[in-house]
Scaffold this active site. Structure first.
Site, PDB file in Angstrom:
ATOM      1  CG  ASP A 113      -1.918  -1.099   1.170  1.00 32.92           C
ATOM      2  OD1 ASP A 113      -2.203  -1.717   2.198  1.00 32.92           O
ATOM      3  OD2 ASP A 113      -2.434  -1.335   0.069  1.00 32.92           O
ATOM      4  CG  ASP A 149       0.713   0.160  -9.316  1.00 34.69           C
ATOM      5  OD1 ASP A 149       0.975  -0.439  -8.252  1.00 34.69           O
ATOM      6  OD2 ASP A 149      -0.358   0.776  -9.502  1.00 34.69           O
TER       7      ASP A 149
HETATM    8  C1  LIG Z   1      -2.102  -3.586  -2.708  1.00 32.34           C
HETATM    9  S1  LIG Z   1      -2.205  -5.042  -1.786  1.00 32.34           S
HETATM   10  C2  LIG Z   1      -1.204  -6.126  -2.803  1.00 32.34           C
HETATM   11  C3  LIG Z   1      -1.495  -7.564  -2.541  1.00 32.34           C
HETATM   12  C4  LIG Z   1      -0.600  -8.556  -3.282  1.00 32.34           C
HETATM   13  N1  LIG Z   1       0.768  -8.516  -2.767  1.00 32.34           N
HETATM   14  C5  LIG Z   1      -0.603  -8.340  -4.758  1.00 32.34           C
HETATM   15  O1  LIG Z   1       0.435  -7.966  -5.324  1.00 32.34           O
HETATM   16  O2  LIG Z   1      -1.680  -8.561  -5.369  1.00 32.34           O
HETATM   17  C6  LIG Z   1      -1.157  -4.751  -0.380  1.00 32.34           C
HETATM   18  C7  LIG Z   1      -1.414  -5.722   0.759  1.00 32.34           C
HETATM   19  O3  LIG Z   1      -0.467  -5.512   1.800  1.00 32.34           O
HETATM   20  C8  LIG Z   1      -1.127  -5.593   3.053  1.00 32.34           C
HETATM   21  N2  LIG Z   1      -0.314  -4.863   4.020  1.00 32.34           N
HETATM   22  C9  LIG Z   1      -0.062  -3.537   4.040  1.00 32.34           C
HETATM   23  N3  LIG Z   1       0.729  -3.205   5.077  1.00 32.34           N
HETATM   24  C10 LIG Z   1       1.008  -4.367   5.736  1.00 32.34           C
HETATM   25  C11 LIG Z   1       1.786  -4.688   6.886  1.00 32.34           C
HETATM   26  N4  LIG Z   1       2.428  -3.742   7.577  1.00 32.34           N
HETATM   27  N5  LIG Z   1       1.860  -5.976   7.280  1.00 32.34           N
HETATM   28  C12 LIG Z   1       1.191  -6.951   6.594  1.00 32.34           C
HETATM   29  N6  LIG Z   1       0.443  -6.707   5.495  1.00 32.34           N
HETATM   30  C13 LIG Z   1       0.355  -5.427   5.064  1.00 32.34           C
HETATM   31  C14 LIG Z   1      -2.486  -4.974   2.776  1.00 32.34           C
HETATM   32  O4  LIG Z   1      -3.474  -5.319   3.728  1.00 32.34           O
HETATM   33  C15 LIG Z   1      -2.785  -5.521   1.382  1.00 32.34           C
HETATM   34  O5  LIG Z   1      -3.450  -6.767   1.442  1.00 32.34           O
END
Ligand SMILES: C[S@@+](CC[C@H](N)C(=O)[O-])C[C@H]1O[C@@H](n2cnc3c(N)ncnc32)[C@H](O)[C@@H]1O
Length: 209
Positions: A113, A149
Site C-alpha cells: 500500500d 506501480d
Molecule cells: C495492494 S495489496 C497487494 C497484494 C498482493 N501482494 C498483490 O500484489 O496482489 C497490499 C497488501 O499488503 C497488506 N499490508 C499492508 N501493510 C502491511 C503490513 N504492515 N503488514 C502486513 N500486510 C500489510 C495490505 O493489507 C494488502 O493486502
C-alpha cells in the site's frame, strides 16, 4: 474493494504466537520464501501448488483474508504453505520470528500500500528500522524483491533498502529466475490488474551480502 488498514493501530501491537517451521510445514528443510502483504494469498497458492520444493510463508494484516487462506490450505491439504496474520513489521521484529527469518531464502514486497500523504509515510511497510532488522537476521545471499506501480513508492523503497550497505542490487537480466521461488514468473493479482491496464511496473532485486 480493497481496504486499507492502519498498521500502526494498537490492535496490531500484540502478535499471535509464531509457530516453529516444523509446525508450519511438512518438510521444514525446503527453501523458504516470505511474501509480505500477501492479501488473500492467491499468488502463494499458485506458487506452492507447482513448486513443491519450496515452502511459502505469507504475512497479511487483514485478519479475514488470513483466516480464509488458512482454511483453504487445510481443505486442500497443502503442506508447503502457511499464513501469518498481523503487521509484518511487528511480526518480524519479534524474537519469536528470528529463527524463521534466518531460514528465509527470499522475500517479496509486491505492490504494498502506497500511503501517499507525508504524514502517513510511517505506515509504509518498508521502514529503515525494518530493513536493518532484515539485514541483521537474513543469511548472506538472501534475495529481496520489490515491485510496485507507484513510482514515488518505488523510489522510497529503493533508497531505503539501498541505504543499508548489506543489500546490493542485482540486475534483472543477470537474475536466474529458474532457481528462484518463482521460476515460472507467476503474477500477483495486483500485477495482473496493472498489466491489463497497461500501467508501469517498477521493480528491483537485492542480495544480502
Ligand atoms: C495492494 S495489496 C497487494 C497484494 C498482493 N501482494 C498483490 O500484489 O496482489 C497490499 C497488501 O499488503 C497488506 N499490508 C499492508 N501493510 C502491511 C503490513 N504492515 N503488514 C502486513 N500486510 C500489510 C495490505 O493489507 C494488502 O493486502
Amino acid at each position: 474493494m480493497r481496504q486499507h488498514v492502519n498498521p500502526l493501530s494498537k490492535n496490531f501491537d500484540e502478535i499471535q504466537r509464531i509457530p516453529s517451521l516444523n509446525e508450519m510445514f511438512y518438510e521444514n528443510k525446503l527453501n523458504l520464501h516470505l511474501d509480505i502483504g500477501c492479501a488473500a494469498g492467491e499468488f502463494l497458492f499458485d506458487l506452492a501448488l507447482v513448486n513443491t520444493n519450496w515452502n511459502y510463508l505469507g504475512i497479511e494484516i487483514r485478519e479475514r483474508l488470513v483466516k480464509t487462506a488458512k482454511l483453504k490450505v487445510q481443505e486442500r491439504e497443502i503442506k508447503n504453505l502457511y499464513f501469518l496474520y498481523g503487521n509484518a513489521n511487528n511480526i518480524l521484529n519479534n524474537d519469536q520470528s528470528k529463527f524463521i527469518v534466518k531460514h528465509v531464502k527470499s522475500i517479496s514486497f509486491n505492490f504494498p500500500d502506497p500511503w501517499f500523504k507525508k504524514r502517513h509515510y510511517k505506515r509504509r511497510v518498508i521502514q529503515p528500522e525494518f530493513i536493518n532488522t532484515l539485514s541483521d537476521l537474513l543469511q548472506k545471499g538472501a534475495i529481496v524483491f520489490i515491485k510496485t506501480d507507484v513510482e514515488d513508492l518505488f523510489d522510497y523503497m529503493d533508497s531505503t533498502i539501498s541505504n543499508n550497505f548489506h543489500f546490493k542490487t542485482i540486475d534483472k537480466k543477470d537474475f536466474n529466475y529458474s532457481e528462484s521461488f518463482n521460476p515460472n514468473k507467476v503474477q500477483t493479482n495486483r500485477e495482473k490488474y496493472v498489466i491489463d491496464n497497461q500501467l508501469d511496473i517498477f521493480e528491483k532485486i537485492y542480495i544480502k551480502n
